[in-house]
Design an enzyme around this catalytic site. Structure first.
Site, PDB file in Angstrom:
ATOM      1  N   CYS A   1       0.809  -1.184  -0.225  1.00  0.00           N
ATOM      2  CA  CYS A   1       0.145   0.085  -0.029  1.00  0.00           C
ATOM      3  C   CYS A   1       0.742   1.229   0.126  1.00  0.00           C
ATOM      4  CB  CYS A   1      -0.924   0.012   1.269  1.00  0.00           C
ATOM      5  SG  CYS A   1      -2.037  -1.276   1.119  1.00  0.00           S
TER       6      CYS A   1
ATOM      7  N   GLY B   1       0.124   0.016  -5.005  1.00  0.00           N
ATOM      8  CA  GLY B   1      -1.134  -0.432  -4.999  1.00  0.00           C
ATOM      9  C   GLY B   1      -2.157  -0.232  -5.899  1.00  0.00           C
TER      10      GLY B   1
ATOM     11  N   ASN C   1      -0.079   1.451   5.753  1.00  0.00           N
ATOM     12  CA  ASN C   1       0.836   0.512   5.078  1.00  0.00           C
ATOM     13  C   ASN C   1       1.449  -0.415   5.888  1.00  0.00           C
ATOM     14  OD1 ASN C   1       3.989   1.043   3.333  1.00  0.00           O
ATOM     15  ND2 ASN C   1       2.529  -0.766   2.991  1.00  0.00           N
ATOM     16  N   GLY C   2       1.221  -1.767   5.579  1.00  0.00           N
ATOM     17  CA  GLY C   2       1.809  -2.675   6.546  1.00  0.00           C
ATOM     18  C   GLY C   2       0.831  -4.015   6.762  1.00  0.00           C
TER      19      GLY C   2
ATOM     20  N   TYR D   1      12.765  -4.712  -5.092  1.00  0.00           N
ATOM     21  CA  TYR D   1      11.343  -4.685  -5.936  1.00  0.00           C
ATOM     22  C   TYR D   1      10.228  -3.545  -5.685  1.00  0.00           C
ATOM     23  CZ  TYR D   1       7.174  -6.630  -7.929  1.00  0.00           C
ATOM     24  OH  TYR D   1       5.952  -6.893  -8.695  1.00  0.00           O
TER      25      TYR D   1
END
Ligand code: SF4
Length: 477
Positions: free
Chosen positions: A7, A35, A110-111, A259
């Site tokens: 995210c 995302g 995010n996470g 990545y």
């Protein structure tokens, strides 16, 4: 490949103009790679929150009409989502907004919490009713519960995060404050910057600061909470930092560098591009080969291909071109069409590949099916030899910190040696980045590499609890 981004979060405070929703829109556009399932913006118009959220890409969800219909305001937050806990449903779209006795809270996360199931059970037993299947709602509940007992949102957040375990980079907004919080291990990135008009911007990655004209100030420290108030922004006093949850030991996600993050971002003062170039240099040092050309798989294999070329002296070339317009709405070919999605996404440059011994650089191998298809494309374009080099160690374990890695059974490196994988995908030789070189690659003293070595930096959920919770979620959805 079956790894999905997690995210992206974004927030702005102190914008003197009326187009704050557009600021967030531009920030989310820069974070779209993190995302693609859904996105949302919440604007704070003098304490009244207005929002728009939907399934889809930023450019699909926010038309000119929708952006114009959101009110002006001095503060706003936004989110792009790929779901890791909970499904891809409208109720899980962020930012989430909660109204409580003392006001409103909007939150973007995010996470992934590793103890969200435990916390959710406790909350439900004490009467909480959940509207989503996302762990973000659990965080909202925990903060709201503390807020009802505490004198300020700062105290409530500091108190609530003591219960949270796992990965969380948060951007939150109350009526008068914008808060940025990063978990003590620093799994996911978070940084902030400032624009010439005095406004502050918080974002998952520095590329989103660039997109709205903010200059990078610094990363939010693992464990730190930074609070921006309208008064402090206007007076020039700047934000207030709370570091009581900071610890010495930090484990940022190493796969952000390999990545997830965009090459032009800086994470914890380290350039993602430089890291990828170093990975390519290490691959050239560890797995040298006689070849005519080095080719990267777009996008995140390109920087490492440059590194391999610099170190080996073998020329770097664009040997694969990515179709930029294949997006989420792409309809995959039917079985009868006998074509595959990779072939539509990637095209070979025959003049570069024909008759050449190629070093091909990619960021990872998950199931091996994508690598096999890319190698087929290169062979058909006339490559005489293909030596595949991967800028990460072999994937062997799931991630519990916000990255959707394929199930362990499907990870090819779990069942096969490097030589066997090379044979299965049709490469003349294969080399993975040695796990001991991740520190040299990233320049980080400590980091999480659990999906490669299984050494999880925190306790992770038990299988029994996960199974029970997944059954519960599927009943709800
Ligand atoms: Fe990153 Fe892998 Fe650790 Fe997940 S397990 S946080 S993907 S390094």
């Amino acid at each position: 490949m079956s790894i999905h981004e997690e995210c992206g979060v974004f927030g702005v405070i102190g914008n003197p103009n009326s187009d704050i929703a557009r600021d967030v829109y531009h920030g989310l556009y820069a974070l779209q790679h993190r995302g693609q399932e859904s996105c949302g913006i919440v604007v704070n118009d003098d304490g009244v929150f207005a929002s728009h959220k939907d399934l889809g890409l930023v450019g699909e969800v926010f038309s000119e009409n929708i952006l114009s219909s959101l009110p002006g305001g001095r503060m706003a937050i936004g989110h792009v989502r790929y779901g890791t806990t909970g499904g891809n449903t409208v109720s899980n779209i962020q930012p989430m907004v909660v109204s409580h006795q003392k006001g409103n809270l909007a939150l973007a996360h995010n996470g992934n919490l590793t103890n969200s199931l435990v916390l959710r059970d406790r909350l439900e037993l004490s009467g909480a009713i959940f509207h989503s299947t996302s762990d973000t709602e659990t965080i909202c509940y925990m903060i709201t519960r503390e807020r009802l007992k505490c004198a300020s949102i700062e105290q409530a957040v500091l108190s609530a995060v003591k219960y949270l375990k796992g990965a969380y980079s948060l951007v939150m907004m109350s009526a008068t404050k914008l808060l940025a919080v990063r978990d003590p291990m620093g799994f996911r990135p978070l940084c902030y910057g400032r624009r010439e008009d005095g406004s502050y911007v918080v974002a998952s990655e520095s590329c989103a600061l660039d997109a709205v004209g903010a200059h990078f100030i610094r990363d939010v420290l693992p464990g730190e909470m930074i609070v921006f108030t309208m008064n402090d922004v206007e007076s020039g006093a700047g934000p207030v930092s709370y570091t009581e949850n900071c610890r010495d030991h930090r484990t940022p996600c190493i796969f952000e560098y390999i990545y997830f993050a965009r090459s032009d971002s800086m994470i914890d003062s380290v350039s993602v591009h430089d890291t990828r170039v170093r990975a390519g240099k290490i691959l050239a040092r560890e797995y040298p080969v006689e070849a005519d050309v080095v080719v990267g798989v777009p996008d995140s294999g390109l920087d490492a291909a440059i590194g391999y070329s610099i170190q080996s002296g073998i020329p770097y070339e664009i040997g694969l071109v990515k179709n930029k317009y294949v997006g989420r709405s792409f309809i995959a070919p039917s079985q009868q069409q006998r074509t595959d999605t990779v072939r539509i996404k990637l095209s070979p440059v025959r003049s570069v590949l024909s008759g050449k011994r190629v070093v091909l650089i990619d960021d990872s191998i998950v199931r091996g099916t994508t690598s096999k298809r890319i190698i087929n494309i290169l062979r058909e374009a006339g490559a005489s030899e293909i030596h595949l080099r991967i800028s990460s160690p072999p994937f062997r374990h799931p991630c519990f910190y916000g990255v959707d890695v394929d199930s362990e059974d499907n990870l090819i490196a779990n069942h096969h040696s490097t030589e066997e994988i090379a044979k299965m995908i049709g490469a003349d030789s294969l080399g993975f980045l040695p796990i001991d070189d991740l520190g040299e690659m990233s320049g980080c003293a400590s980091y999480c590499s659990a999906c490669f070595d299984g050494n999880y930096p925190t306790a992770v959920p038990t299988d029994a609890r996960k199974d029970r919770f997944e059954r519960k979620l599927s009943q709800k959805e």
